[in-house]
Design a protein around this motif. Structure first.
Motif, PDB file in Angstrom:
ATOM      1  N   PRO A  99      -4.624   9.786  11.041  1.00  0.00           N
ATOM      2  CA  PRO A  99      -5.586   9.964  10.052  1.00  0.00           C
ATOM      3  C   PRO A  99      -5.349  10.419   8.776  1.00  0.00           C
ATOM      4  N   ASN A 100      -4.535  11.334   8.359  1.00  0.00           N
ATOM      5  CA  ASN A 100      -4.208  11.785   7.032  1.00  0.00           C
ATOM      6  C   ASN A 100      -3.524  10.463   6.383  1.00  0.00           C
ATOM      7  N   ILE A 101      -2.456  10.062   6.908  1.00  0.00           N
ATOM      8  CA  ILE A 101      -1.788   8.871   6.113  1.00  0.00           C
ATOM      9  C   ILE A 101      -2.755   7.648   6.083  1.00  0.00           C
ATOM     10  N   ILE A 102      -3.762   7.436   7.015  1.00  0.00           N
ATOM     11  CA  ILE A 102      -4.572   6.354   6.691  1.00  0.00           C
ATOM     12  C   ILE A 102      -5.491   6.739   5.537  1.00  0.00           C
ATOM     13  N   LEU A 103      -6.178   8.125   5.399  1.00  0.00           N
ATOM     14  CA  LEU A 103      -6.925   8.483   4.505  1.00  0.00           C
ATOM     15  C   LEU A 103      -6.033   8.123   2.870  1.00  0.00           C
ATOM     16  N   LYS A 104      -4.742   8.647   2.918  1.00  0.00           N
ATOM     17  CA  LYS A 104      -4.076   7.972   1.726  1.00  0.00           C
ATOM     18  C   LYS A 104      -4.012   6.493   1.542  1.00  0.00           C
ATOM     19  N   GLY A 105      -3.716   5.594   2.487  1.00  0.00           N
ATOM     20  CA  GLY A 105      -3.897   4.189   2.337  1.00  0.00           C
ATOM     21  C   GLY A 105      -5.099   3.670   2.060  1.00  0.00           C
ATOM     22  N   GLN A 106      -6.172   4.338   2.502  1.00  0.00           N
ATOM     23  CA  GLN A 106      -7.462   3.660   2.233  1.00  0.00           C
ATOM     24  C   GLN A 106      -8.088   4.133   0.920  1.00  0.00           C
ATOM     25  N   ALA A 107      -7.476   5.487   0.408  1.00  0.00           N
ATOM     26  CA  ALA A 107      -7.667   5.995  -0.953  1.00  0.00           C
ATOM     27  C   ALA A 107      -6.825   5.147  -1.807  1.00  0.00           C
ATOM     28  N   ASP A 108      -5.657   4.495  -1.697  1.00  0.00           N
ATOM     29  CA  ASP A 108      -4.887   3.639  -2.617  1.00  0.00           C
ATOM     30  C   ASP A 108      -5.646   2.446  -2.664  1.00  0.00           C
ATOM     31  N   ILE A 109      -6.073   1.865  -1.646  1.00  0.00           N
ATOM     32  CA  ILE A 109      -6.935   0.512  -1.642  1.00  0.00           C
ATOM     33  C   ILE A 109      -7.977   0.622  -2.493  1.00  0.00           C
ATOM     34  N   LEU A 110      -8.768   1.796  -2.538  1.00  0.00           N
ATOM     35  CA  LEU A 110     -10.097   2.181  -3.079  1.00  0.00           C
ATOM     36  C   LEU A 110      -9.881   2.435  -4.491  1.00  0.00           C
ATOM     37  N   TYR A 111      -8.821   3.043  -4.867  1.00  0.00           N
ATOM     38  CA  TYR A 111      -8.691   3.176  -6.233  1.00  0.00           C
ATOM     39  C   TYR A 111      -8.055   2.040  -7.117  1.00  0.00           C
ATOM     40  N   GLU A 112      -7.263   1.296  -6.359  1.00  0.00           N
ATOM     41  CA  GLU A 112      -6.701   0.266  -6.922  1.00  0.00           C
ATOM     42  C   GLU A 112      -7.772  -0.830  -7.401  1.00  0.00           C
ATOM     43  N   GLN A 113      -8.681  -0.964  -6.435  1.00  0.00           N
ATOM     44  CA  GLN A 113      -9.817  -1.930  -6.702  1.00  0.00           C
ATOM     45  C   GLN A 113     -10.392  -1.630  -8.073  1.00  0.00           C
ATOM     46  N   TYR A 114     -10.337  -0.352  -8.639  1.00  0.00           N
ATOM     47  CA  TYR A 114     -11.059   0.104  -9.702  1.00  0.00           C
ATOM     48  C   TYR A 114      -9.887   0.618 -10.724  1.00  0.00           C
ATOM     49  N   GLY A 115      -8.829   0.028 -10.588  1.00  0.00           N
ATOM     50  CA  GLY A 115      -7.922   0.041 -11.702  1.00  0.00           C
ATOM     51  C   GLY A 115      -7.445   1.625 -11.938  1.00  0.00           C
ATOM     52  N   LEU A 116      -7.251   2.473 -10.742  1.00  0.00           N
ATOM     53  CA  LEU A 116      -7.212   3.759 -10.848  1.00  0.00           C
ATOM     54  C   LEU A 116      -5.913   4.149 -10.211  1.00  0.00           C
ATOM     55  N   ASP A 117      -5.261   5.084 -10.455  1.00  0.00           N
ATOM     56  CA  ASP A 117      -4.127   5.699  -9.742  1.00  0.00           C
ATOM     57  C   ASP A 117      -4.630   6.651  -8.544  1.00  0.00           C
ATOM     58  N   SER A 118      -4.080   6.473  -7.519  1.00  0.00           N
ATOM     59  CA  SER A 118      -4.630   7.283  -6.220  1.00  0.00           C
ATOM     60  C   SER A 118      -4.405   8.761  -6.451  1.00  0.00           C
ATOM     61  N   ALA A 119      -5.602   9.560  -6.055  1.00  0.00           N
ATOM     62  CA  ALA A 119      -5.455  10.941  -6.415  1.00  0.00           C
ATOM     63  C   ALA A 119      -4.940  11.696  -5.194  1.00  0.00           C
ATOM     64  N   VAL A 120      -4.457  11.130  -3.933  1.00  0.00           N
ATOM     65  CA  VAL A 120      -3.776  11.703  -2.954  1.00  0.00           C
ATOM     66  C   VAL A 120      -2.331  11.732  -2.970  1.00  0.00           C
ATOM     67  N   THR A 121      -1.596  12.728  -2.960  1.00  0.00           N
ATOM     68  CA  THR A 121      -0.262  12.972  -2.824  1.00  0.00           C
ATOM     69  C   THR A 121       0.177  13.775  -1.808  1.00  0.00           C
ATOM     70  N   PHE A 122       1.294  13.908  -1.533  1.00  0.00           N
ATOM     71  CA  PHE A 122       1.915  14.825  -0.562  1.00  0.00           C
ATOM     72  C   PHE A 122       1.587  16.144  -0.817  1.00  0.00           C
ATOM     73  N   ALA A 123       1.880  16.566  -2.311  1.00  0.00           N
ATOM     74  CA  ALA A 123       1.624  17.981  -2.899  1.00  0.00           C
ATOM     75  C   ALA A 123       0.323  18.375  -2.663  1.00  0.00           C
ATOM     76  N   ASN A 124      -0.637  17.532  -3.388  1.00  0.00           N
ATOM     77  CA  ASN A 124      -1.875  18.057  -3.519  1.00  0.00           C
ATOM     78  C   ASN A 124      -2.678  18.095  -1.871  1.00  0.00           C
ATOM     79  N   TRP A 125      -2.071  17.190  -1.168  1.00  0.00           N
ATOM     80  CA  TRP A 125      -2.777  17.444   0.249  1.00  0.00           C
ATOM     81  C   TRP A 125      -2.214  18.612   1.083  1.00  0.00           C
ATOM     82  N   MET A 126      -1.099  19.247   0.691  1.00  0.00           N
ATOM     83  CA  MET A 126      -0.498  20.237   1.378  1.00  0.00           C
ATOM     84  C   MET A 126      -1.418  21.325   0.890  1.00  0.00           C
TER      85      MET A 126
END
Length: 651
Positions: free
Chosen positions: A289-316
């Protein structure tokens, strides 16, 4: 053929009936609708039902978008297939390779046994000793592999505890039968009690079948050998008489002891599975579920021309505190579940568990000194974690700044450190005769060049099905966004607009936690996250405010054996019944979701800046959509502040 036989035959073939009939029953949806939304809904319903009912392997169901989306005209095949090998999946793949190396050289067992030797021998500390390595290893490894590794250690601990219990019961039985023995033998009883204790031989034989197959319980066989000793004479006046009722009441002390041990065995099994479940949420790669969250966030942010906010560091920074809080709550609750009032520190038991610690220390010594391969794998493991954390840390510029923007990601470090494992040697090079070779281990005694990992081993250990499931989920989310289905569903869920955002996020988290107990956590996250992300944008709320609690709650499957593989593994040992998991897991489920909701509305919000929503998410919304009677958040002067739209969330 009778009615019962017909029903039985239908149940036997139900999977085929569902696979064939469901698409035919739903066929009017794309034919009558004739819109991309209707066509995508048709595909999503079919795939979702197949996933939930598991009428075919989940990994195979995940491949359906590859042919169904192009046929329905939702997306071209090239656009669908790229979701099965994206950056997020490479990150997960690399972490699985490193985990395979840890498992290959038994590094996880060394870590687990070392942790157990550092805690006290009492049950509460042994429970902590079991949970700590399970929790830590589940951050980086598959929780299934971690749990399977801990089960033999768990059984060894319980075998030693059983031996302690048998010793105590035997002592009590002998003490209580002394008066009768003295009467029967006219004052003659077996020799000195203390000397008798020293020579009693109590052996616990452990019988256990394959832990990975359900229905194979663990059996204990207790063998007590009493030595023959000469009789001694006790004067009749010193013989203490007891009434028949008192003797009858105290004739079977082993009954209460067995109940206590059984409860302890249940609790130890539960703590292993629960620690694996809550440990995975600490890191992005810890659970699907965590890695799916990152993938889904990447897709969502990319649709609006934004960089994904979820990284390994800030998720920890988010996951570790939440995971630790759930871990501590689980440990405290399981103490109450196992021992009741005895869990209080002021109440001590008379049992001596030093034998358990001695056994664990002996098992750790058997591992011998650290081998060259173990040291290399540990260094690779630690260095990978450092690279993940330091690529883009919040408090300072990371090594990612050394490269052009968007050129390196967490997957870069994961694949780099996993590739290294395939050529690093498993022993120090020896170019001459080894005259002082001491190790007899066949993997290190030879001078032949043997890499730390082979592709055959990784291929056997790799969770290919999980990778396909995640790829299918990303393809499904991409199709929902492209067809407009996500936006359509979000519009239908605007009923939540009348509730404060923190109430809505809490409700979504509880719903996700309830569903994940009966379905795959990866499938639950795959189906829910695109919907709740779109709903948040529709309500002018930061999408991660809804997506994070749902993703974390998808890992809280504590109540049923089918919830997660760790639950199934500990259930197959035979210690537990379904009612045991429900009674213990329901409390943890509720408490865990409450912890997530509290954490979300305290320290998680500033980490991801959830107080403001990027203006790009609202670019396509008209001013009518932002009417305060419809949207719960209140605009600050209706202005765009530094490219983001600020709001208050009613907290």
């Amino acid at each position: 053929m009778g009615f019962r036989q017909t029903c039985r035959r239908i149940l036997e073939w139900k999977n085929l009936f569902v696979i064939v009939l469901l698409p035919l029953i739903l066929l009017p949806l794309p034919l009558i609708g004739q819109t991309s939304v209707a066509k995508c809904a048709y595909a999503v319903i079919i795939i979702g039902v197949y996933w939930v009912l598991e009428v075919m392997p989940i990994a195979v169901t995940s491949l359906i978008p590859v042919f169904l989306f192009p046929i329905l005209g939702i997306m071209p095949s090239s656009a669908v297939c790229k979701n099965y090998a994206n950056d997020t999946l490479m990150l997960f793949f690399g972490s699985l390779v490193v985990a395979a190396a840890v498992e290959r050289w038994n590094l996880h067992k060394r870590i687990a046994l070392r942790a157990l030797t550092l805690v006290g021998p009492e049950p509460r500390w042994l429970m902590l000793g079991i949970m700590l390595p399970t929790w830590f290893l589940s951050m980086w490894m598959s929780n299934t592999a971690t749990t399977a590794m801990m089960i033999p250690i768990l059984n060894a601990i319980l075998a030693q505890i059983k031996e302690v219990k048998c010793q105590v019961v035997a002592d009590e039985t002998e003490e209580e039968s002394m008066p009768l023995k003295r009467m029967e033998n006219n004052g003659h009883v077996p020799g000195n009690h203390d000397n008798h204790d020293q020579h009693r031989d109590i052996k616990v034989v452990l019988e256990m079948d394959n832990i990975l197959e359900p229905g194979h319980p663990v059996h204990y066989q207790i063998q007590v050998h009493e030595p023959e000793e000469p009789n001694t004479v006790v004067p009749p006046e010193k013989i203490k008489m007891e009434s028949p009722i008192a003797l009858e009441n105290r004739a079977h002390p082993e009954i209460s002891r067995d109940k206590e041990f059984n409860q302890l065995a249940k609790t130890f099994a539960l703590c292993t599975a629960f620690a694996a479940n809550c440990g995975g949420i600490a890191t992005l790669t810890g659970t699907p579920p965590n890695i799916i969250l990152k993938g889904q966030a990447d897709i969502l942010y990319e649709q609006y021309g934004l960089d994904s906010a979820v990284t390994f560091a800030n998720w920890m920074a988010v996951g570790v505190p939440i995971s630790l809080a759930v871990f501590l709550a689980t440990w405290l609750w399981l103490q109450v579940y196992a021992m009741g009032k005895k869990c209080l520190c002021c109440l001590q038991t008379d049992d001596d568990y030093s034998l358990v610690k001695t056994h664990l220390q002996q098992e750790y010594i058997k591992l011998g000194p650290w081998s060259f391969a173990e040291v290399l794998v540990m260094l690779d493991f630690v260095f990978l974690a450092v690279l993940w954390i330091m690529r883009n840390p919040v408090f300072m510029p990371g090594w990612g700044k050394l490269f052009p923007e968007k050129f390196v990601a967490d997957s870069t470090a994961a694949i780099f450190m996993s590739v290294i494992l395939f050529f690093l040697p498993s022993q120090l090079p020896q170019f001459g005769a080894n005259r002082y070779k001491k190790r007899s281990d066949e993997l290190t005694a030879t001078s032949e060049y043997i890499p730390l990992l082979s592709w055959k081993y990784v291929n056997d250990k790799m969770a290919w099905g999980v990778l396909l499931l995640m790829g299918g989920g990303f393809a499904l989310a991409d199709g929902c966004a492209t067809s407009g289905l996500s936006e359509w569903l979000s519009e239908k869920l605007t009923v939540f607009a009348s509730l404060p955002p923190w109430v809505t996020s809490s409700l979504l988290a509880f719903i996700t936690a309830a569903i994940t107990n009966v379905t795959s956590n990866a499938a639950t996250a795959t189906l829910f996250l695109p919907i709740v992300g779109g709903l948040a944008i529709k309500l002018a709320i930061h999408p991660l405010y809804f997506m994070i609690p749902c993703a974390v709650a998808a890992s809280f499957a504590f109540m049923l054996p089918v919830g997660t593989p760790p639950n199934a593994i500990v259930f197959s040992t035979g210690y537990l019944k379904v009612i045991d998991m429900i009674s213990a897991g329901s409390v943890i489920n509720f408490v865990s979701v409450m912890i997530v909701c509290i954490c979300l509305n305290t320290f998680v919000m500033p980490i991801y800046d959830l107080y403001t929503i990027p203006a790009a998410f609202l670019a396509n919304m008209t001013s009518a959509n932002l009417d305060p009677t419809v949207i719960t958040p209140l605009l600050v002067n209706g202005a765009v502040l530094n490219g983001t739209l600020a709001y208050t969330n009613g907290i």
